[in-house]
Design a protein around this motif. Structure first.
Motif, PDB file in Angstrom:
ATOM      1  N   ASP A 128       0.850  -1.192   0.000  1.00 16.13           N
ATOM      2  CA  ASP A 128       0.000   0.000   0.000  1.00 16.13           C
ATOM      3  C   ASP A 128       0.884   1.239   0.000  1.00 16.13           C
ATOM      4  OD1 ASP A 128      -2.055   1.776   0.185  1.00 16.13           O
ATOM      5  OD2 ASP A 128      -2.573   1.327   2.266  1.00 16.13           O
ATOM      6  N   ALA A 133      -0.695   2.829  -5.963  1.00 17.81           N
ATOM      7  CA  ALA A 133      -2.045   3.414  -6.073  1.00 17.81           C
ATOM      8  C   ALA A 133      -2.174   4.236  -7.352  1.00 17.81           C
ATOM      9  CB  ALA A 133      -2.346   4.270  -4.852  1.00 17.81           C
ATOM     10  N   THR A 148      -8.120  -6.028  -5.471  1.00 24.94           N
ATOM     11  CA  THR A 148      -7.025  -6.364  -4.567  1.00 24.94           C
ATOM     12  C   THR A 148      -7.293  -7.710  -3.911  1.00 24.94           C
ATOM     13  OG1 THR A 148      -8.091  -4.997  -2.869  1.00 24.94           O
ATOM     14  CG2 THR A 148      -6.275  -4.020  -4.105  1.00 24.94           C
ATOM     15  N   ASP A 152      -5.402  -5.104   1.065  1.00 26.58           N
ATOM     16  CA  ASP A 152      -6.166  -4.098   0.340  1.00 26.58           C
ATOM     17  C   ASP A 152      -5.360  -2.840   0.044  1.00 26.58           C
ATOM     18  OD1 ASP A 152      -8.358  -3.056  -0.923  1.00 26.58           O
ATOM     19  OD2 ASP A 152      -9.502  -2.629   0.894  1.00 26.58           O
ATOM     20  N   LEU A 153      -5.863  -2.074  -0.916  1.00 28.34           N
ATOM     21  CA  LEU A 153      -5.386  -0.723  -1.213  1.00 28.34           C
ATOM     22  C   LEU A 153      -6.608   0.190  -1.130  1.00 28.34           C
ATOM     23  CD1 LEU A 153      -3.226  -1.508  -4.396  1.00 28.34           C
ATOM     24  CD2 LEU A 153      -2.395  -1.243  -2.053  1.00 28.34           C
ATOM     25  N   SER A 156      -7.122   3.535  -3.119  1.00 28.42           N
ATOM     26  CA  SER A 156      -6.836   3.485  -4.545  1.00 28.42           C
ATOM     27  C   SER A 156      -8.142   3.397  -5.325  1.00 28.42           C
ATOM     28  CB  SER A 156      -5.962   2.262  -4.860  1.00 28.42           C
ATOM     29  OG  SER A 156      -6.729   1.067  -4.765  1.00 28.42           O
ATOM     30  N   TYR A 161     -12.209  -5.611  -3.043  1.00 29.56           N
ATOM     31  CA  TYR A 161     -11.198  -6.357  -2.282  1.00 29.56           C
ATOM     32  C   TYR A 161     -11.694  -7.780  -2.119  1.00 29.56           C
ATOM     33  CZ  TYR A 161      -8.958  -8.268   1.915  1.00 29.56           C
ATOM     34  OH  TYR A 161      -8.317  -9.104   2.805  1.00 29.56           O
ATOM     35  N   ARG A 199      -0.977  -3.545   3.680  1.00 30.42           N
ATOM     36  CA  ARG A 199      -2.093  -3.130   4.526  1.00 30.42           C
ATOM     37  C   ARG A 199      -2.697  -4.323   5.262  1.00 30.42           C
ATOM     38  NH1 ARG A 199      -5.740   1.275   5.264  1.00 30.42           N
ATOM     39  NH2 ARG A 199      -4.040   2.432   4.294  1.00 30.42           N
TER      40      ARG A 199
END
Length: 342
Positions: A128, A133, A148, A152-153, A156, A161, A199
């Motif tokens: 992350d 991103a 993702t 997760d991002l 972004s 997710y 993350r």
């Protein structure tokens, strides 16, 4: 010559050898114009077939991009290939791009290359960081959905997710270890992360620390990170942590490298009163069966693959529709309820 297809698929369509097609695609000398025209015609026909399949909801080519240890990428590949064979009404073609360690610049370069080459979607396990991103934003702007996977991002442009609730998983690990250590007089937990850039790992650690602090205040925590889940680096970090603190007697392995962590305890002649790991990969199955680790927090990667497929298919058929969140459940696995398959 830009294309989305495997060399063997183009060769089959054109009725040529893969070596000949490879020479044409890479612009090597000694290729007759007629042969080049046959390859171009084959690609055009494959594109036509694929367009028709996509329009009917039957064919989507996607790219799976991950920075992760090989033991986990092997499990992910198996899950996606199994789900790809079973997923209906869609038929997916997956291209896998895995590396155990990848610098952010390398990840960005790969994502941009995939975007420029063309794809129907990207499934991404990545750190992350701002550069990644930004690459996701470029893909989204080009009409390429990004999902993702396991980490997760959230800030972004990813559309969904696919994975477990990582904070709840960390809280579960804290409960399992806390109950064991509290009944045995306490101690300190070695928390291992592959890298603080992910993350998902950060969420697991936050959940773990919260429950330990609230419910088991007599138990300490020490952390190692940046071993990237590899045995050599993780083992070195674990050995140093044990040498620095004689009270460490438990492990919450967020980032893997569990054989190396156990070897560090063995070399120091130190007991491990509780060990919680993640994912039923090959190593953890063997360690669980041998009673070297006590619990594995497992979530079904095929469920994650299915969620990713549905999100990408949903975006392809309804571009403006929001993609609902879908979290896979976490199962506590012991030597007595370990499933036979993945």
């Amino acid at each position: 010559m830009a294309h989305l297809f495997l060399v063997k698929d183009i060769a089959f369509q054109a009725g040529l050898s893969t070596a000949t097609v490879d020479r044409v695609l890479n612009g090597r000398p000694g290729v007759r114009q007629q042969t080049e025209m046959r390859v171009k015609a084959a690609i055009a026909e494959l594109e036509k077939q694929q367009a028709g399949a996509v329009a009917s909801g039957r064919m989507l080519a996607i790219d799976i991009v991950m920075e992760t240890p090989q033991r986990f990428s092997d499990a992910v590949r198996a899950a996606f290939e199994a789900e790809m064979a079973a997923f209906l009404p869609g038929i997916f073609r997956c291209r896998f791009h895995f590396a155990e360690v990848m610098k952010p610049a390398e990840m960005v370069q790969l994502l941009d290359r995939i975007r420029l080459r063309g794809t129907h979607g990207i499934v991404l396990k990545a750190p992350d960081v701002a550069e990644v991103a930004a690459a996701v934003a470029r893909a989204d702007a080009a009409g390429i959905p990004v999902v993702t996977l396991v980490t997760d991002l959230p800030n972004s442009a990813r559309i969904a997710y696919a994975g477990a609730d990582n904070r709840a998983a960390g809280e579960t690990a804290a409960y399992l270890i806390g109950e064991v250590l509290a009944s045995g007089g306490g101690g300190k937990v070695l928390v291992t992360l592959s890298s603080g850039r992910f993350r998902g790992e950060e969420e697991r650690e936050i959940g773990f620390r919260r429950i330990i602090r609230a419910d088991y205040p007599g138990i300490g925590i020490t952390e190692i990170s940046e071993g990237h889940g590899t045995d050599t680096a993780t083992g070195t970090l674990a050995a140093a942590a044990l040498a620095a603190d004689p009270t460490v007697n438990a492990v919450y392995s967020i980032g893997g490298g569990n054989r190396a962590v156990l070897a560090a305890f063995d070399a120091a002649r130190r007991p491990v009163h509780a060990f919680v790991a993640h994912d039923l990969d090959v190593d953890n199955r063997a360690l669980l069966a041998a009673r070297r680790i006590g619990f594995v927090l497992h979530h079904d990667l095929r469920t994650d693959a299915r969620s990713a497929f549905r999100a990408i298919m949903g975006r392809a058929t309804s571009p403006g529709r929001a993609v609902p969140a879908s979290l896979s459940s976490v199962e506590i696995v012991t030597p007595y309820n370990m499933p036979v398959g993945d």
